[in-house]
Design an enzyme around this catalytic site. Structure first.
Site, PDB file in Angstrom:
ATOM      1  N   SER A  25      42.445  35.608  45.906  1.00 31.26           N
ATOM      2  CA  SER A  25      42.670  34.603  44.879  1.00 31.26           C
ATOM      3  C   SER A  25      44.149  34.199  44.878  1.00 31.26           C
ATOM      4  O   SER A  25      44.656  33.734  45.888  1.00 31.26           O
ATOM      5  CB  SER A  25      42.199  35.125  43.518  1.00 31.26           C
ATOM      6  OG  SER A  25      42.150  34.092  42.567  1.00 31.26           O
ATOM      7  N   GLU A  74      31.389  30.106  45.983  1.00 27.97           N
ATOM      8  CA  GLU A  74      32.644  29.443  45.638  1.00 27.97           C
ATOM      9  C   GLU A  74      32.668  27.991  46.103  1.00 27.97           C
ATOM     10  O   GLU A  74      33.620  27.257  45.800  1.00 27.97           O
ATOM     11  CB  GLU A  74      33.822  30.217  46.233  1.00 27.97           C
ATOM     12  CG  GLU A  74      34.008  31.600  45.617  1.00 27.97           C
ATOM     13  CD  GLU A  74      35.213  32.335  46.173  1.00 27.97           C
ATOM     14  OE1 GLU A  74      36.250  32.359  45.483  1.00 27.97           O
ATOM     15  OE2 GLU A  74      35.117  32.875  47.293  1.00 27.97           O
ATOM     16  N   HIS A 119      33.427  34.297  43.203  1.00 27.66           N
ATOM     17  CA  HIS A 119      34.864  34.540  43.324  1.00 27.66           C
ATOM     18  C   HIS A 119      35.236  36.011  43.099  1.00 27.66           C
ATOM     19  O   HIS A 119      36.207  36.491  43.691  1.00 27.66           O
ATOM     20  CB  HIS A 119      35.619  33.653  42.328  1.00 27.66           C
ATOM     21  CG  HIS A 119      37.099  33.618  42.525  1.00 27.66           C
ATOM     22  ND1 HIS A 119      37.684  33.191  43.699  1.00 27.66           N
ATOM     23  CD2 HIS A 119      38.135  33.971  41.700  1.00 27.66           C
ATOM     24  CE1 HIS A 119      39.007  33.270  43.599  1.00 27.66           C
ATOM     25  NE2 HIS A 119      39.303  33.745  42.404  1.00 27.66           N
TER      26      HIS A 119
END
Length: 273
Positions: free
Chosen positions: A154, A216, A254
């Site tokens: 991330s 995602e 995610h």
């Protein structure tokens, strides 16, 4: 029935200490997982792991299991976890440490509410890792300086790309999971172009692994599109020593992508050393 006695269960091979960064005064929790037995002649490869409060146990177990030699003894890599001196999985300070200096008015509303933390601390944090944490690690363990990796997911994935683009000499392998490119797209793309302009044929080998979750695809920040674009643009520079791998993990989002991403990234890294 006799009274049962519970004991704290620790992560195998792992110890931790608290370090305070000289520049910022930020307190960090540093984890060090060292395999038992003698180090290889060239020293242990090492993987530096961001957001260690959330993933250090998963990474250490993946290395411990996948890195066993044929006789079942030992593991070929050290793990250094870079976390924060608090108990939550994702500390707010990461929004400073892993980010580029993007003006606040160019960012979306802060996902945790309120004002954004200070932006643009990536270079200061990288200096802390390379100039303060790394010397401590190398004073305690025989390390192969030519086989070191950094893993981030991330915002940590963005940091891994930033490190590759601005300090390609710092590590041998760069692992960027679901990198948060969209928030900092203008700056990170400029860094990518500058990095590409410096590549030369026959350059020092570098490895880049980018992984995302299939679910995602629908993320509002277009994570998969941006990540795949990086892999495609950089993938043409194999003759400059840059080897790029991209993988999309089925039915993962995610957060759920983290365990499978870690498992695959550890396997990829161990096979490269």
């Amino acid at each position: 029935m006799s009274e049962l006695e519970w004991k704290t269960a620790g992560i195998p091979w792992t110890k931790q200490l608290t370090m305070t960064a000289t520049g910022s005064g930020q307190a960090y929790r540093i984890y060090l997982a060292v395999p038992p037995g003698e180090a290889p002649e060239a020293g242990f490869p090492v993987m530096y792991v961001l957001d260690a409060n959330s993933v250090i146990g998963t990474v250490v177990e993946a290395v411990r299991l996948q890195g066993r030699s044929r006789n079942g003894q030992g593991s070929p890599a050290v793990v250094v976890g870079l976390g924060y001196d608090e108990e939550i999985p994702f500390a707010t300070a990461r929004f400073t440490d892993y980010s580029l200096p993007m003006p606040i008015d160019e960012l979306p509303p802060f996902s945790r509410g309120g004002e954004w933390p200070r932006q643009g601390g990536a270079d200061d944090f990288l200096r802390f890792v390379l100039e303060e944490v790394r010397p401590v690690v190398e004073s305690m363990v025989a390390i192969n300086r030519e086989r070191q990796a950094i893993f981030g997911h991330s915002l940590g994935g963005l940091f891994a790309l930033h490190t590759l683009y601005t300090r390609p000499d710092a590590f041998f392998a760069y692992i960027a999971g679901s990198p948060s490119i969209d928030w900092y797209k203008r700056l990170i793309l400029a860094e990518e172009q500058e990095f590409v302009s410096r590549l030369q044929r026959g350059g020092q080998p570098k490895q880049l692994f980018i992984g995302v979750g299939e679910e995602e695809e629908t993320h509002p920040t277009r994570i998969n599109e941006h990540a795949r674009g990086v892999a495609e643009r950089l993938g043409v520079f194999g003759d400059c020593g840059l080897n790029v791998s991209f993988e999309q993990f089925a039915r993962e989002n995610h957060i759920s992508v983290l365990p499978v991403l870690i498992s695959r990234a550890v396997r990829w890294f161990l096979q490269s050393v």
